[in-house]
Design an enzyme around this catalytic site. Structure first.
Site, PDB file in Angstrom:
ATOM      1  N   THR A   1      -4.930   6.129 -21.354  1.00  0.00           N
ATOM      2  CA  THR A   1      -4.667   4.803 -20.822  1.00  0.00           C
ATOM      3  C   THR A   1      -3.258   4.434 -21.257  1.00  0.00           C
ATOM      4  OG1 THR A   1      -5.697   3.877 -22.796  1.00  0.00           O
ATOM      5  CG2 THR A   1      -7.054   3.971 -20.802  1.00  0.00           C
TER       6      THR A   1
ATOM      7  N   ARG B   1      -2.506  -2.459 -18.220  1.00  0.00           N
ATOM      8  CA  ARG B   1      -3.796  -1.773 -18.104  1.00  0.00           C
ATOM      9  C   ARG B   1      -3.700  -0.753 -16.984  1.00  0.00           C
ATOM     10  NH1 ARG B   1      -6.835  -4.455 -21.562  1.00  0.00           N
ATOM     11  NH2 ARG B   1      -8.509  -2.974 -21.249  1.00  0.00           N
TER      12      ARG B   1
ATOM     13  N   TYR C   1       0.854  -1.193   0.000  1.00  0.00           N
ATOM     14  CA  TYR C   1       0.000   0.000   0.000  1.00  0.00           C
ATOM     15  C   TYR C   1       0.883   1.233   0.000  1.00  0.00           C
ATOM     16  CZ  TYR C   1      -4.960  -0.913   0.212  1.00  0.00           C
ATOM     17  OH  TYR C   1      -6.242  -1.199  -0.137  1.00  0.00           O
TER      18      TYR C   1
ATOM     19  N   ASP D   1      -7.936  13.579 -24.535  1.00  0.00           N
ATOM     20  CA  ASP D   1      -7.931  12.153 -24.184  1.00  0.00           C
ATOM     21  C   ASP D   1      -7.266  11.414 -25.335  1.00  0.00           C
ATOM     22  OD1 ASP D   1      -8.451   9.501 -23.731  1.00  0.00           O
ATOM     23  OD2 ASP D   1     -10.499   9.816 -23.016  1.00  0.00           O
TER      24      ASP D   1
ATOM     25  N   GLU E   1      -0.475   4.835  -0.344  1.00  0.00           N
ATOM     26  CA  GLU E   1      -1.267   6.057  -0.531  1.00  0.00           C
ATOM     27  C   GLU E   1      -0.396   7.296  -0.357  1.00  0.00           C
ATOM     28  OE1 GLU E   1      -4.754   5.717   1.925  1.00  0.00           O
ATOM     29  OE2 GLU E   1      -5.361   3.908   0.847  1.00  0.00           O
TER      30      GLU E   1
ATOM     31  N   LYS F   1      -3.049   0.703 -24.722  1.00  0.00           N
ATOM     32  CA  LYS F   1      -3.497   0.589 -26.119  1.00  0.00           C
ATOM     33  C   LYS F   1      -2.261   0.688 -27.027  1.00  0.00           C
ATOM     34  CE  LYS F   1      -8.201   2.101 -25.115  1.00  0.00           C
ATOM     35  NZ  LYS F   1      -8.330   2.879 -23.873  1.00  0.00           N
TER      36      LYS F   1
HETATM   37  N1  DSN Z   1     -13.048   0.486 -24.356  1.00  0.00           N
HETATM   38  C1  DSN Z   1     -12.073   1.292 -25.026  1.00  0.00           C
HETATM   39  C2  DSN Z   1     -12.056   1.029 -26.491  1.00  0.00           C
HETATM   40  O1  DSN Z   1     -12.194  -0.116 -26.877  1.00  0.00           O
HETATM   41  O2  DSN Z   1     -11.884   1.947 -27.273  1.00  0.00           O
HETATM   42  C3  DSN Z   1     -12.232   2.729 -24.718  1.00  0.00           C
HETATM   43  O3  DSN Z   1     -12.253   2.919 -23.367  1.00  0.00           O
END
Ligand code: DSN
Length: 433
Positions: A238, A247, A66, A212, A68, A241
């Protein structure tokens, strides 16, 4: 040819000896998933294959802690190593994206975006974002999301004639509604995002611009898409991707917004950061700083363009007529096959896509007109532009088979896909190496 997909379902689990011994049932599922990821052509544009190094980092003892707080100011002792891990991730994020501040603690993209609301708006305030069916994200103020119920979401779309963002509409809405936050970016945007145009509008109405870049972060890092840094106040992404990390998510900002961003993430929204994820983000950013990642990012785009060309040549309608990035949105209306029927048939053919709305879709989101495909994962396996006509041919045959209900044709494609994919071992997978 026999189907490798189910030929050795247990072999992959041999790479997880402790898991196999303790929980064979679960280990078998992991093994089966490894085999599935090895055998199939994964075209979901938000997915990828992380490196073995990123995978290892996610499975470390860092997850036992942990922490924090932030490096140097934690609410728990024993943070000697964790502080250094998080600092490394932060410094690497700053270097890769050229930003003044980075917070690597958001659990994923939706919490990262929610933290932006918490930092810069009050419940009930107006926010402006791209409508979900036009290519935006749930958390950009769409009605069914908390962001569209706790805040007043006003949505922009694309032009009916070009399927490109209508900046006249964005400017008009911004002037009329005076949003506190403007979101740009999305989940089904096949074209370059004009961050400069959004920045100009945001400045005019005194709104905070949140870019974003979840889908395109790897392309931005690799120089294959313009950077939002000069134009956006906050950048949300994120990490799993095109950036090819674990993730997780990050918020990046100008130094002047650092305090607000950090306070919103912790203690505003979250508890302890997931330190194993932070470590894997650091590894992914280290990989993203290498020259080979620039090549990867450009190859993703080259593959998407080649795939789009090959689909156009086969008579497919592509939203906006093509792509500038990693993603192609196919409108199947003219093929007389609903997106969901096509996506499910392609899945049976070993080609993994998702059904998706297209702008102005007359059909419902759970049964829309399109499918969304992308090239991040196949590029990570080393497929190049020379293979894209073949990929387009499989998609075409799969869609035709879906229209006719021809299961045998799907099985033939599945065998051909598995055979090709066997020649391109997937990063991080024990199978097929
Ligand atoms: N779920 C994602 C996507 O597939 O684009 C976006 O958050």
């Amino acid at each position: 040819m026999s189907l490798p997909q189910s030929a050795h379902p247990q072999s992959a689990s041999l790479s997880h000896p402790a898991l196999s011994a303790a929980d064979p049932e679960l280990a078998a599922l992991v093994g089966a998933e490894e085999q599935l990821q090895a055998d199939t052509l994964r075209l979901i544009p938000s997915e990828n294959y992380v490196s073995a190094a990123v995978l290892e980092a996610t499975g470390t003892v860092l997850q036992n802690k942990y922490s924090e707080g932030y490096p140097g100011r934690r609410y728990y002792e024993g943070q000697q190593n964790i502080d250094r891990v998080e600092t490394l991730a932060v410094e690497r994020a700053k270097a890769v994206f050229g930003v003044e501040h980075a917070n690597v603690q958001p659990y994923s993209g939706s919490p990262a975006n929610l933290a932006a609301y918490l930092a810069f708006a009050e419940p009930g305030d107006t926010v402006l974002g791209m409508a979900l069916p036009m290519g935006g994200h749930l958390t950009h103020g769409w009605g069914v999301s908390a962001t569209g119920t706790w805040f007043r979401g006003v949505q922009y779309g694309v032009r009916a004639d070009t399927a490109l963002i209508d900046f006249d509409e964005v400017r008009e809405l911004a002037r009329k509604e005076r949003p506190k936050i403007i979101f740009c970016g999305g989940t089904a945007v096949p074209r370059t995002i004009d961050f400069a145009a959004f920045g100009e509008i945001a400045r005019e109405v005194d709104a905070v611009l949140v870019a974003d870049i979840a889908h395109i972060a790897g392309l931005v890092a690799g120089g294959a898409h313009p950077s939002p840094v000069p134009h956006a106040d906050v950048i949300s992404t994120t990490t799993h991707k095109t950036l090819r990390g674990p993730r997780g998510a990050m918020l990046m900002s100008r130094a002047s917004h650092a305090k607000a961003v950090d306070k919103a993430v912790f203690p505003g929204l979250q508890g302890g950061p997931h330190n194993h994820t932070t470590a894997a983000i650091a590894v992914a950013l280290h990989e993203a700083a290498a020259p080979s990642f620039r090549e990867y990012a450009h190859a993703v785009v080259a593959n998407a363009k080649a795939l789009a060309e090959a689909l156009l040549a086969r008579g497919y309608d592509l939203v906006s007529g093509g792509t500038d990035n990693h993603l192609v949105l196919i409108d199947l209306t003219s093929k007389d096959v609903p997106g969901k029927v096509a996506a499910k048939a392609l899945d049976r053919a070993g080609i993994v896509v998702n059904y998706n709305t297209v702008p102005f879709d007359p059909r419902k989101p759970f049964d829309p007109s399109g499918i969304r495909i992308g090239t991040p994962a196949l590029t990570s396996r080393g497929l190049g532009t020379d293979r894209m006509p073949q990929v387009a041919e499989w998609i075409d045959r799969g869609v035709q088979a879906a229209a006719k209900g021809d299961e045998d044709a799907l099985t033939v494609i599945r065998n051909e896909v598995a055979e090709l994919m066997a020649a391109y071992p997937a990063p991080g997978l024990a199978v097929g190496e």
